[in-house]
Design an enzyme around this catalytic site. Structure first.
Site, PDB file in Angstrom:
ATOM      1  N   GLY A 106       0.785  -1.233   0.000  1.00 33.76           N
ATOM      2  CA  GLY A 106       0.000   0.000   0.000  1.00 33.76           C
ATOM      3  C   GLY A 106       0.814   1.279   0.000  1.00 33.76           C
ATOM      4  CB  SER A 107       4.282   2.218  -0.913  1.00 31.55           C
ATOM      5  OG  SER A 107       4.395   1.746  -2.229  1.00 31.55           O
ATOM      6  CG  ASN A 110      -3.147  -1.194 -12.971  1.00 31.90           C
ATOM      7  OD1 ASN A 110      -3.020  -1.340 -11.750  1.00 31.90           O
ATOM      8  ND2 ASN A 110      -2.483  -1.938 -13.835  1.00 31.90           N
ATOM      9  CG  HIS A 141       2.530  -2.557 -15.323  1.00 32.73           C
ATOM     10  ND1 HIS A 141       2.204  -3.731 -14.679  1.00 32.73           N
ATOM     11  CD2 HIS A 141       3.530  -2.869 -16.187  1.00 32.73           C
ATOM     12  CE1 HIS A 141       2.970  -4.706 -15.147  1.00 32.73           C
ATOM     13  NE2 HIS A 141       3.786  -4.214 -16.053  1.00 32.73           N
TER      14      HIS A 141
HETATM   15  C1  GRF Z   1       3.476  -1.282  -7.461  1.00 29.15           C
HETATM   16  O1  GRF Z   1       4.783  -1.539  -7.890  1.00 29.15           O
HETATM   17  C2  GRF Z   1       2.546  -1.147  -8.630  1.00 29.15           C
HETATM   18  O2  GRF Z   1       3.157  -0.637  -9.761  1.00 29.15           O
HETATM   19  C3  GRF Z   1       2.119  -2.584  -8.869  1.00 29.15           C
HETATM   20  O3  GRF Z   1       2.013  -3.142  -7.587  1.00 29.15           O
HETATM   21  C4  GRF Z   1       2.896  -2.468  -6.692  1.00 29.15           C
HETATM   22  C5  GRF Z   1       2.089  -2.047  -5.501  1.00 29.15           C
HETATM   23  O4  GRF Z   1       2.906  -1.540  -4.481  1.00 29.15           O
HETATM   24  N1  GRF Z   1       0.895  -2.623  -9.637  1.00 29.15           N
HETATM   25  P1  GRF Z   1       2.253  -0.895  -3.175  1.00 29.15           P
HETATM   26  O5  GRF Z   1       1.342  -1.967  -2.562  1.00 29.15           O
HETATM   27  O6  GRF Z   1       1.482   0.320  -3.587  1.00 29.15           O
HETATM   28  O7  GRF Z   1       3.403  -0.574  -2.264  1.00 29.15           O
END
Ligand code: GRF
Length: 199
Positions: free
Chosen positions: A11-12, A106, A108
């Site tokens: 969830g960063s 989204n 990515h």
């Molecule tokens: C991120 O690297 C995003 O690009 C991918 O999943 C990861 C999620 O990271 N889809 P976080 O949970 O938001 O830290």
């Protein structure tokens, strides 16, 4: 604009967006966190920001469609306008995409269309690419596919480690995703023939 963030992990990105809303950079209400993982750390972050978090257990539904319909009922109760996928490890159904057409985005960790799918950072690194990056895009029926809103390149320096590259990618994500949500909230993104224009 009322938004819901869908996440399954750390969830960063949730935190980056929640902070940007709190400081007024994004003018939107973060009404909801939806997760499919009971112990996801993102739920701790939601509590910290006082955001309602809903855990929907996929095992309790007979199909992906039933799972998505259950989520849609919750989104409708909260009057959600846009859905922000941030590390949500589930593929949404075409039914869901249609219901929130051009209102699901989204992030990515690669320069789409390169390295669609899981472990994108690792694969770009292993393939010896000199450049990778981050993409924010609208969600369509295919995985990591759909009109691109923002992209930012990240150079893979000679001799760097996967851990360093991962950190560099996340740093960019935490800037790029709030920026994209801001554009969405300000109604500055238009799509015509699958092509995005930003005012
Ligand atoms: C991120 O690297 C995003 O690009 C991918 O999943 C990861 C999620 O990271 N889809 P976080 O949970 O938001 O830290």
């Amino acid at each position: 604009m009322n938004i819901a963030i869908f996440a399954s992990g750390q969830g960063s990105n949730f935190e980056a967006i929640a902070r940007a809303i709190k400081r007024g950079y994004i003018k939107a209400q973060l009404k909801l966190l939806v997760t499919d993982k009971e112990n996801a750390f993102v739920r701790v972050r939601a509590k910290k920001f006082g955001v309602r978090d809903v855990y929907v257990n996929p095992k309790c539904y007979p199909s992906r469609l039933a799972f998505d319909k259950a989520i849609i009922r919750i989104l409708e109760q909260e009057d959600i306008d846009a859905i922000i996928l941030a590390g949500f490890m589930r593929i949404v159904t075409p039914y869901f995409v249609k219901r929130y057409n051009h209102r699901i985005i989204n992030i990515h960790p690669a320069l789409l269309p390169a390295f669609r799918g899981e472990r994108a950072i690792e694969r770009a690194f292993a393939c010896g690419r000199k450049v990778t990056g981050v993409t924010v895009h609208f969600v369509d029926e295919k995985v990591d596919h759909g009109p691109i809103i923002l992209q930012k390149k990240v150079t893979i320096k000679a001799g760097t480690s996967l851990a360093r590259l991962t950190a560099a990618i996340h740093k960019i994500e935490h800037i790029l995703y709030p920026r994209a949500v801001k554009l969405l909230a300000e109604n500055r993104i238009t799509i015509k023939n699958r092509h995005v224009t930003i005012r």
